[in-house]
Design a protein around this motif. Structure first.
Motif, PDB file in Angstrom:
ATOM      1  N   ASP A 132     -12.262  65.719   3.513  1.00 42.50           N
ATOM      2  CA  ASP A 132     -11.315  64.611   3.396  1.00 42.50           C
ATOM      3  C   ASP A 132     -11.628  63.579   4.468  1.00 42.50           C
ATOM      4  O   ASP A 132     -11.365  63.788   5.644  1.00 42.50           O
ATOM      5  CB  ASP A 132      -9.878  65.133   3.579  1.00 42.50           C
ATOM      6  CG  ASP A 132      -8.823  64.050   3.367  1.00 42.50           C
ATOM      7  OD1 ASP A 132      -9.181  62.865   3.305  1.00 42.50           O
ATOM      8  OD2 ASP A 132      -7.634  64.406   3.271  1.00 42.50           O
ATOM      9  N   ARG A 133     -12.182  62.424   4.048  1.00 36.10           N
ATOM     10  CA  ARG A 133     -12.506  61.366   5.005  1.00 36.10           C
ATOM     11  C   ARG A 133     -11.395  60.339   5.126  1.00 36.10           C
ATOM     12  O   ARG A 133     -11.511  59.370   5.858  1.00 36.10           O
ATOM     13  CB  ARG A 133     -13.827  60.690   4.610  1.00 36.10           C
ATOM     14  CG  ARG A 133     -15.044  61.524   4.955  1.00 36.10           C
ATOM     15  CD  ARG A 133     -16.325  60.832   4.560  1.00 36.10           C
ATOM     16  NE  ARG A 133     -16.620  61.015   3.151  1.00 36.10           N
ATOM     17  CZ  ARG A 133     -17.207  60.105   2.381  1.00 36.10           C
ATOM     18  NH1 ARG A 133     -17.520  58.920   2.871  1.00 36.10           N
ATOM     19  NH2 ARG A 133     -17.459  60.357   1.121  1.00 36.10           N
ATOM     20  N   GLN A 134     -10.287  60.546   4.403  1.00 38.54           N
ATOM     21  CA  GLN A 134      -9.208  59.560   4.385  1.00 38.54           C
ATOM     22  C   GLN A 134      -8.037  59.934   5.291  1.00 38.54           C
ATOM     23  O   GLN A 134      -7.361  59.044   5.803  1.00 38.54           O
ATOM     24  CB  GLN A 134      -8.679  59.395   2.949  1.00 38.54           C
ATOM     25  CG  GLN A 134      -9.729  58.954   1.948  1.00 38.54           C
ATOM     26  CD  GLN A 134      -9.941  57.447   1.964  1.00 38.54           C
ATOM     27  OE1 GLN A 134      -9.397  56.753   2.798  1.00 38.54           O
ATOM     28  NE2 GLN A 134     -10.747  56.952   1.039  1.00 38.54           N
ATOM     29  N   THR A 156      -3.651  52.336   7.464  1.00 42.03           N
ATOM     30  CA  THR A 156      -3.874  53.189   6.298  1.00 42.03           C
ATOM     31  C   THR A 156      -3.057  52.732   5.106  1.00 42.03           C
ATOM     32  O   THR A 156      -3.542  52.682   3.984  1.00 42.03           O
ATOM     33  CB  THR A 156      -3.508  54.638   6.636  1.00 42.03           C
ATOM     34  OG1 THR A 156      -4.264  55.052   7.767  1.00 42.03           O
ATOM     35  CG2 THR A 156      -3.813  55.565   5.470  1.00 42.03           C
ATOM     36  N   LEU A 160     -16.635  54.835   0.793  1.00 39.57           N
ATOM     37  CA  LEU A 160     -17.023  55.153   2.170  1.00 39.57           C
ATOM     38  C   LEU A 160     -18.455  55.664   2.262  1.00 39.57           C
ATOM     39  O   LEU A 160     -18.773  56.597   3.001  1.00 39.57           O
ATOM     40  CB  LEU A 160     -16.078  56.200   2.779  1.00 39.57           C
ATOM     41  CG  LEU A 160     -14.572  55.994   2.610  1.00 39.57           C
ATOM     42  CD1 LEU A 160     -13.805  57.066   3.358  1.00 39.57           C
ATOM     43  CD2 LEU A 160     -14.149  54.619   3.057  1.00 39.57           C
ATOM     44  N   THR A 177     -16.668  56.719   7.936  1.00 35.27           N
ATOM     45  CA  THR A 177     -15.241  57.006   8.001  1.00 35.27           C
ATOM     46  C   THR A 177     -14.472  55.768   7.537  1.00 35.27           C
ATOM     47  O   THR A 177     -15.018  54.670   7.475  1.00 35.27           O
ATOM     48  CB  THR A 177     -14.801  57.354   9.430  1.00 35.27           C
ATOM     49  OG1 THR A 177     -14.959  56.202  10.268  1.00 35.27           O
ATOM     50  CG2 THR A 177     -15.625  58.512   9.997  1.00 35.27           C
ATOM     51  N   ARG A 178     -13.194  55.963   7.219  1.00 33.78           N
ATOM     52  CA  ARG A 178     -12.366  54.835   6.801  1.00 33.78           C
ATOM     53  C   ARG A 178     -12.295  53.788   7.903  1.00 33.78           C
ATOM     54  O   ARG A 178     -12.359  52.586   7.650  1.00 33.78           O
ATOM     55  CB  ARG A 178     -10.965  55.339   6.433  1.00 33.78           C
ATOM     56  CG  ARG A 178      -9.918  54.246   6.207  1.00 33.78           C
ATOM     57  CD  ARG A 178     -10.360  53.174   5.244  1.00 33.78           C
ATOM     58  NE  ARG A 178     -10.679  53.677   3.933  1.00 33.78           N
ATOM     59  CZ  ARG A 178     -11.286  52.958   3.002  1.00 33.78           C
ATOM     60  NH1 ARG A 178     -11.645  51.710   3.256  1.00 33.78           N
ATOM     61  NH2 ARG A 178     -11.548  53.481   1.827  1.00 33.78           N
TER      62      ARG A 178
END
Length: 224
Positions: free
Chosen positions: A65-67, A114, A136, A148-149
């Motif tokens: 999970d990169r978010q 975010t 991403l 990354t975000r």
């Protein structure tokens, strides 16, 4: 839709867990399991934990999970520790001891970025690099790239202002969401720029895509 924000606190100090809790975990393995459940909007993650440290947890989360926004809690906040925290994909860090006001400001800044986000171009083209801002990811001379975000947010903001250099303080205000008059000690911008250069430059020591304009800030040179 005003859904309540859910924050997971993974911390072995009971006083911190009780003071901050939406939901908490006192050990590394339990924290990782909850973090990967998809139920939370932000993770507060201590580095020193029994069973599995915060570095390993952050790394395991970013593999899947990169978010999910992650703020690391660190007792030492040395240069090396901060570099490692951000290298693993954390969005920010807070050094202990900290005030609740400072922590709340950091949380609000990360959540603001975010939730609200920015108007993004789907694709950024640099010299030798193509970046998919939505997924991403990207491709460069050395092959596939993963971002990354926060790294994408930096690139998107610099791209939207590519005609001029952007000061470090402006990036903190616009990308991180910190008030310009807020006295926060952070090397976050510098570390993120260094990470980005390792990904998008042929030679990070002589950058051509993401350049430093002495005394003015950073400028992103867009390709055609």
């Amino acid at each position: 839709m005003n859904r309540q924000i859910r924050i997971l606190v993974v911390e072995d100090e009971e006083a911190i867990r009780v003071g901050l809790v939406d939901e908490s975990a006192a050990s590394g393995p339990a924290g990782l399991e909850k973090a990967l459940s998809g139920k939370f909007d932000l993770l507060l993650l201590d580095i020193m934990l029994p069973g599995m440290d915060g570095y390993a947890i952050c790394n395991a989360i970013r593999e899947r999970d990169r978010q999910l926004p992650i703020i690391m809690l660190t007792a030492r906040a040395s240069d090396q520790e901060i570099i490692e925290v951000l290298r693993l994909g954390a969005d920010d860090y807070v050094g202990k001891p900290f005030s609740i006001q400072q922590l709340v400001l950091r949380i609000e800044a990360v959540l603001r970025r975010t939730r609200i986000g920015q108007e993004q171009a789907r694709t950024l083209n640099l010299d030798g690099v193509t970046i998919d801002t939505e997924n991403l990811s990207g491709t460069g001379n050395a092959g596939p790239l993963v971002f990354t975000r926060r790294e994408i947010d930096i690139l998107v903001y610099l791209a939207a202002n590519s005609g001029r250099p952007v000061a470090r303080e402006e990036l903190l205000a616009k990308v991180w969401g910190y008030a310009r008059n807020l006295d926060i000690e952070t090397r976050t911008v510098d570390i993120h720029i260094a990470k980005l250069r390792r990904k998008i430059e042929v030679d990070p020591r002589q950058p051509g895509n993401l350049v430093t304009v002495r005394g003015a800030g950073y400028r992103l040179n867009l390709g055609q």
